[in-house]
Design a protein around this motif. Structure first.
Motif, PDB file in Angstrom:
ATOM      1  N   ILE A  36      42.678 -13.289  22.999  1.00 20.13           N
ATOM      2  CA  ILE A  36      43.659 -13.905  23.820  1.00 20.13           C
ATOM      3  C   ILE A  36      44.609 -14.976  22.938  1.00 20.13           C
ATOM      4  O   ILE A  36      45.763 -15.294  23.210  1.00 20.13           O
ATOM      5  CB  ILE A  36      43.090 -14.560  25.162  1.00 20.13           C
ATOM      6  CG1 ILE A  36      42.562 -13.380  26.115  1.00 20.13           C
ATOM      7  CG2 ILE A  36      44.106 -15.385  25.788  1.00 20.13           C
ATOM      8  CD1 ILE A  36      41.918 -13.936  27.371  1.00 20.13           C
ATOM      9  N   LEU A  37      43.731 -15.487  22.097  1.00 23.34           N
ATOM     10  CA  LEU A  37      44.099 -16.843  21.266  1.00 23.34           C
ATOM     11  C   LEU A  37      44.896 -16.472  20.118  1.00 23.34           C
ATOM     12  O   LEU A  37      45.101 -17.184  19.229  1.00 23.34           O
ATOM     13  CB  LEU A  37      42.924 -17.763  21.303  1.00 23.34           C
ATOM     14  CG  LEU A  37      42.454 -18.552  22.433  1.00 23.34           C
ATOM     15  CD1 LEU A  37      41.197 -19.190  22.300  1.00 23.34           C
ATOM     16  CD2 LEU A  37      43.675 -19.235  23.126  1.00 23.34           C
ATOM     17  N   ASN A  56      36.139 -21.711  15.497  1.00 18.87           N
ATOM     18  CA  ASN A  56      35.524 -20.564  15.952  1.00 18.87           C
ATOM     19  C   ASN A  56      35.765 -20.365  17.531  1.00 18.87           C
ATOM     20  O   ASN A  56      35.575 -21.383  18.398  1.00 18.87           O
ATOM     21  CB  ASN A  56      33.729 -20.866  15.976  1.00 18.87           C
ATOM     22  CG  ASN A  56      33.405 -20.236  14.400  1.00 18.87           C
ATOM     23  OD1 ASN A  56      33.987 -19.556  14.022  1.00 18.87           O
ATOM     24  ND2 ASN A  56      32.116 -20.870  14.474  1.00 18.87           N
ATOM     25  N   ILE A  57      36.105 -19.040  18.072  1.00 22.70           N
ATOM     26  CA  ILE A  57      36.550 -18.640  19.267  1.00 22.70           C
ATOM     27  C   ILE A  57      35.150 -17.791  19.791  1.00 22.70           C
ATOM     28  O   ILE A  57      34.907 -16.977  19.157  1.00 22.70           O
ATOM     29  CB  ILE A  57      37.786 -18.092  19.171  1.00 22.70           C
ATOM     30  CG1 ILE A  57      38.903 -18.738  18.667  1.00 22.70           C
ATOM     31  CG2 ILE A  57      37.971 -17.881  20.876  1.00 22.70           C
ATOM     32  CD1 ILE A  57      40.117 -18.160  18.436  1.00 22.70           C
ATOM     33  N   THR A  58      34.526 -18.237  21.022  1.00 17.36           N
ATOM     34  CA  THR A  58      33.549 -17.663  21.528  1.00 17.36           C
ATOM     35  C   THR A  58      33.970 -17.252  23.103  1.00 17.36           C
ATOM     36  O   THR A  58      34.896 -17.789  23.575  1.00 17.36           O
ATOM     37  CB  THR A  58      32.228 -18.562  21.487  1.00 17.36           C
ATOM     38  OG1 THR A  58      32.533 -19.704  22.219  1.00 17.36           O
ATOM     39  CG2 THR A  58      31.500 -18.742  20.016  1.00 17.36           C
ATOM     40  N   GLY A  66      35.366 -20.495  24.499  1.00 16.47           N
ATOM     41  CA  GLY A  66      34.881 -21.863  23.910  1.00 16.47           C
ATOM     42  C   GLY A  66      35.704 -21.656  22.790  1.00 16.47           C
ATOM     43  O   GLY A  66      35.775 -20.692  21.797  1.00 16.47           O
ATOM     44  N   VAL A  67      36.037 -22.759  22.209  1.00 14.82           N
ATOM     45  CA  VAL A  67      36.771 -23.002  20.902  1.00 14.82           C
ATOM     46  C   VAL A  67      35.928 -24.197  20.372  1.00 14.82           C
ATOM     47  O   VAL A  67      36.095 -25.287  20.750  1.00 14.82           O
ATOM     48  CB  VAL A  67      38.328 -23.567  21.054  1.00 14.82           C
ATOM     49  CG1 VAL A  67      38.910 -23.741  19.546  1.00 14.82           C
ATOM     50  CG2 VAL A  67      38.982 -22.261  21.731  1.00 14.82           C
ATOM     51  N   GLN A  96      34.000 -32.026  19.771  1.00 12.43           N
ATOM     52  CA  GLN A  96      34.587 -31.068  18.901  1.00 12.43           C
ATOM     53  C   GLN A  96      35.050 -29.741  19.566  1.00 12.43           C
ATOM     54  O   GLN A  96      35.114 -28.753  18.644  1.00 12.43           O
ATOM     55  CB  GLN A  96      34.049 -30.934  17.654  1.00 12.43           C
ATOM     56  CG  GLN A  96      34.389 -31.807  16.633  1.00 12.43           C
ATOM     57  CD  GLN A  96      33.675 -31.824  15.358  1.00 12.43           C
ATOM     58  OE1 GLN A  96      33.172 -32.781  14.922  1.00 12.43           O
ATOM     59  NE2 GLN A  96      34.090 -30.802  14.681  1.00 12.43           N
ATOM     60  N   ASN A  97      34.456 -29.578  20.900  1.00 12.77           N
ATOM     61  CA  ASN A  97      34.678 -28.143  21.393  1.00 12.77           C
ATOM     62  C   ASN A  97      35.617 -28.306  22.260  1.00 12.77           C
ATOM     63  O   ASN A  97      35.921 -29.497  23.017  1.00 12.77           O
ATOM     64  CB  ASN A  97      33.307 -27.935  22.085  1.00 12.77           C
ATOM     65  CG  ASN A  97      32.296 -27.542  20.913  1.00 12.77           C
ATOM     66  OD1 ASN A  97      32.278 -27.028  19.835  1.00 12.77           O
ATOM     67  ND2 ASN A  97      31.110 -28.211  21.312  1.00 12.77           N
TER      68      ASN A  97
END
Length: 185
Positions: A36-37, A56-58, A66-67, A96-97
């Motif tokens: 999506i991102l 990182n994208i989770t 989560g980024v 930082q998230n």
């Protein structure tokens, strides 16, 4: 020897399909997906870079992304880029998230995503038509230069047209699948 390389034409048409697949993968449906991102770019270190190059994208849960941003100084820029990306997402900053809850898609938002999917498909079809035109121009030139005869030119031209039709049919099928996926409640 035909005046054009059919394998090259096939490769270029496959490239257009792959670009289309990647474009529609970034359109969100009911489930969270890191794709999506993909369209999000961030102002970082003096230039625009894809989000994946600064974080990182989770997918911690079905309706949440989560980024994890690597550089603390980039948190504001990443937050801004996601908000301004026209994806309808509102990140929650947590150090930082970023936590990004995915809102339920309403009917209006689903229809606008389908419109975007149609724009992507049209862009892919135009690319395929450009490949066909390049192939046909190469054939006409080869025939004019005497490299191939009229019959061979016509036969190769038919093959290029069949490849074009098949590729456009593939794009229409992928679009219909994505449209059904987006509209599914």
């Amino acid at each position: 020897m035909s005046g054009i390389d059919l394998n090259d034409i096939k490769r270029r048409m496959d490239g257009a399909i792959n670009a289309f697949k990647s474009d529609i993968a970034s359109l969100r449906t009911g489930r969270a997906s890191a794709n999506i991102l993909d369209p999000v770019t961030v102002d970082a270190y003096g230039s625009r870079v894809p989000l994946s190059q600064v974080a990182n994208i989770t997918v911690p849960e079905a309706r949440m992304l989560g980024v994890n941003i690597w550089d603390k100084s980039m948190v504001g820029a990443v937050d801004r880029a996601i908000r301004e990306s026209n994806l309808g997402l509102n990140p929650i900053v947590d150090g930082q998230n970023l936590r990004i809850p995915l809102p339920e898609l309403n009917e209006e938002r689903r229809k606008s995503l389908v419109k975007v999917a149609h724009e992507y498909s049209e862009k892919a079809k135009v690319a395929i038509r450009h490949v066909r035109r390049d192939g046909m121009d190469g054939l006409k030139k080869a025939e004019k230069d005497g490299d191939i005869g009229q019959d061979e030119s016509r036969a190769t031209s038919d093959k290029v047209q069949k490849m074009t039709d098949d590729t456009i049919t593939d794009i229409d099928r992928l679009l219909a699948e994505k449209e059904k996926e987006i509209m599914q409640v």
